[in-house]
Design a protein around this motif. Structure first.
Motif, short mmCIF file in Angstrom:
data_model
loop_
_atom_site.label_atom_id
_atom_site.label_comp_id
_atom_site.label_asym_id
_atom_site.label_seq_id
_atom_site.Cartn_x
_atom_site.Cartn_y
_atom_site.Cartn_z
N SER A 229 0.77 -1.44 0.46
CA SER A 229 0.23 0.05 0.68
C SER A 229 0.95 1.33 -0.18
N ILE A 230 1.92 0.72 0.88
CA ILE A 230 2.77 2.50 0.68
C ILE A 230 3.38 2.72 -0.86
N GLN A 231 3.77 1.34 -1.09
CA GLN A 231 5.06 1.26 -2.13
C GLN A 231 3.59 2.16 -3.59
N PRO B 73 4.39 22.95 -19.74
CA PRO B 73 4.53 21.69 -21.46
C PRO B 73 4.95 20.55 -21.55
N ILE B 74 5.93 20.83 -20.65
CA ILE B 74 7.00 18.82 -20.94
C ILE B 74 6.55 17.88 -20.22
N SER B 75 5.99 16.99 -20.30
CA SER B 75 5.31 15.82 -20.07
C SER B 75 6.93 14.80 -19.95
N ILE B 76 6.81 14.40 -18.39
CA ILE B 76 8.00 13.17 -18.41
C ILE B 76 7.56 11.87 -17.64
N PHE B 77 7.96 11.05 -18.25
CA PHE B 77 7.67 9.94 -17.73
C PHE B 77 8.82 8.51 -17.90
N ALA B 78 8.78 7.81 -16.64
CA ALA B 78 9.39 6.74 -17.18
C ALA B 78 8.49 5.25 -16.31
N VAL B 79 9.44 4.13 -17.08
CA VAL B 79 9.54 2.54 -16.74
C VAL B 79 10.36 2.33 -15.91
N VAL B 80 10.54 1.85 -14.56
CA VAL B 80 11.97 1.54 -14.39
C VAL B 80 12.17 -0.04 -13.96
N ASP B 81 13.10 -1.04 -14.21
CA ASP B 81 13.03 -1.91 -14.18
C ASP B 81 14.19 -2.51 -12.61
N CYS B 82 14.21 -2.32 -10.95
CA CYS B 82 14.81 -2.70 -10.53
C CYS B 82 16.07 -3.79 -10.72
N THR B 83 16.57 -3.97 -9.74
CA THR B 83 17.40 -5.64 -9.58
C THR B 83 16.15 -6.08 -8.45
N GLY B 84 16.64 -7.35 -8.66
CA GLY B 84 15.61 -7.69 -7.74
C GLY B 84 14.37 -8.23 -7.93
N HIS B 85 13.77 -9.08 -7.07
CA HIS B 85 12.05 -8.95 -7.12
C HIS B 85 11.63 -9.10 -5.49
N GLY B 86 10.12 -8.71 -5.15
CA GLY B 86 9.54 -8.61 -4.51
C GLY B 86 10.48 -8.00 -3.27
N VAL B 87 10.81 -7.61 -1.97
CA VAL B 87 11.22 -7.03 -1.22
C VAL B 87 12.64 -5.84 -1.33
N PRO B 88 13.64 -6.78 -1.37
CA PRO B 88 15.04 -6.16 -1.99
C PRO B 88 14.79 -5.35 -3.45
N MET C 184 14.81 -1.08 -3.66
CA MET C 184 15.77 -0.22 -4.51
C MET C 184 14.47 1.20 -5.57
N SER C 185 13.35 0.26 -5.83
CA SER C 185 12.05 1.11 -5.79
C SER C 185 12.14 2.54 -5.88
N LEU C 186 12.14 2.12 -4.11
CA LEU C 186 11.81 3.52 -3.86
C LEU C 186 12.94 4.65 -3.47
N MET C 187 13.86 4.12 -3.28
CA MET C 187 15.56 4.59 -4.18
C MET C 187 15.31 5.23 -5.66
N GLY C 188 15.08 4.79 -6.40
CA GLY C 188 14.47 5.02 -7.51
C GLY C 188 13.39 6.07 -8.50
N ASN C 189 12.84 6.09 -6.98
CA ASN C 189 11.05 7.20 -7.15
C ASN C 189 12.26 8.36 -6.95
N ASP C 190 12.78 8.10 -5.61
CA ASP C 190 12.92 9.98 -4.75
C ASP C 190 14.50 10.12 -5.98
N TYR C 191 15.26 9.55 -6.21
CA TYR C 191 16.20 10.60 -6.52
C TYR C 191 15.40 10.94 -8.44
N LEU C 192 14.78 10.47 -8.78
CA LEU C 192 14.44 10.92 -9.89
C LEU C 192 13.06 12.59 -9.33
N ALA C 193 12.78 12.30 -8.40
CA ALA C 193 11.99 13.31 -7.44
C ALA C 193 12.93 13.70 -7.41
#
Length: 261
Positions: free
Chosen positions: A56-58, A97-112, A116-125
């Motif tokens: 739910s947080i993710q 006027p610029i729409s910026i969007f991304a699809v990201v595939d982090c190493t690992g599945h599940g919790v690991p 990584m996805s939380l780090m990536g989301n924060d750094y992109l912001a």
């Protein structure tokens, strides 16, 4: 002594002259086994409950579909994590006027992967929203440097190689120019039933060196063009009669077939 004992019984028939004579029942004390099973069941319940809360947080940090629909009339997101939490995520930001969007595939599945996805989301912001970096290749280079710093990656043998592959786009609405840069993840454009693949730089975000250069591409979009960003999740999905991976050629054909519906 008043305590509870759990037992398992096994029944064995005994025959005499071809007829059932008696049944021998042997009971075994399984109290300890039952206690261990109950403990494991409770632990599993606690872990799943924790993962559901993490999910739910993710999902809360993902951009709303309404926000994306406000920028593009005909857009969709297919997001089906293999595990409860995901190593893949999508990102969106509207900068004038610029729409910026991304699809990201982090190493690992599940919790690991989710970490990584939380780090990536924060750094992109931080890079795009706070620093107002809208050039995809430049943003990827900065993201790479931040991941290396956060994970203390120096390129030495034996250290963490965690990182992410991604496709990042900036769409300039006024000129209909699409800028794209990718870290191993390409961009597909379908125009008049033909699919064009714009290849990514063959480098991942994170893992070894900080001085990576990610190539920028510019495409003058036309009315009716369809663009696709994706992780490897669909093409790597196992299924079919032989239980094989779907693969990229059938994935491309699927997109082309659906482009005319």
């Amino acid at each position: 002594d008043g305590s509870i004992m759990w037992t398992a019984g096994s029944l064995s028939p005994v025959y005499k002259d071809g007829a059932l004579d008696k049944i021998v029942v042997v009971y075994t004390d399984i109290t300890e086994r039952k206690q261990v099973t109950d403990e494991l069941t409770q632990m599993n319940t606690d872990i799943v409950d924790s993962l559901m809360y993490a999910k739910s947080i993710q999902e809360a940090i993902l951009p709303s579909k309404e926000l994306i629909a406000g920028a593009f009339e005909d857009a969709f997101i297919f997001y089906e994590p293999r595990d409860i939490v995901s190593g893949d995520f999508y990102w969106f930001e509207q900068r004038g006027p610029i729409s910026i969007f991304a699809v990201v595939d982090c190493t690992g599945h599940g919790v690991p992967g989710a970490f990584m996805s939380l780090m990536g989301n924060d750094y992109l912001a931080q890079i795009i929203t706070d620093q107002n970096i809208t050039t995809p290749g430049h943003a990827l280079s900065l993201l790479n440097a931040r991941i290396l710093q956060a994970l203390k990656q120096t390129g030495e043998v034996g250290e963490s190689k965690d990182g992410m592959d991604m496709a990042l786009c900036a769409y300039h609405r006024e000129t209909k120019v699409l800028q794209y840069s990718g870290a191993r993840n390409p961009l597909y454009i379908i125009r008049n039933g033909e699919l064009e693949e714009i290849k990514a730089t063959k480098e991942s975000i994170g893992g070894d060196t900080a001085d990576k250069i990610f190539q920028d591409h510019e495409v003058q979009l036309q009315s009716g063009d369809q663009i696709y960003l994706f992780s490897d999740g669909y093409a790597d999905q196992f299924g079919g009669k032989r239980g094989k991976k779907f693969m990229y050629k059938p994935f491309k054909n699927l997109l082309i077939q659906n482009s005319v519906l």
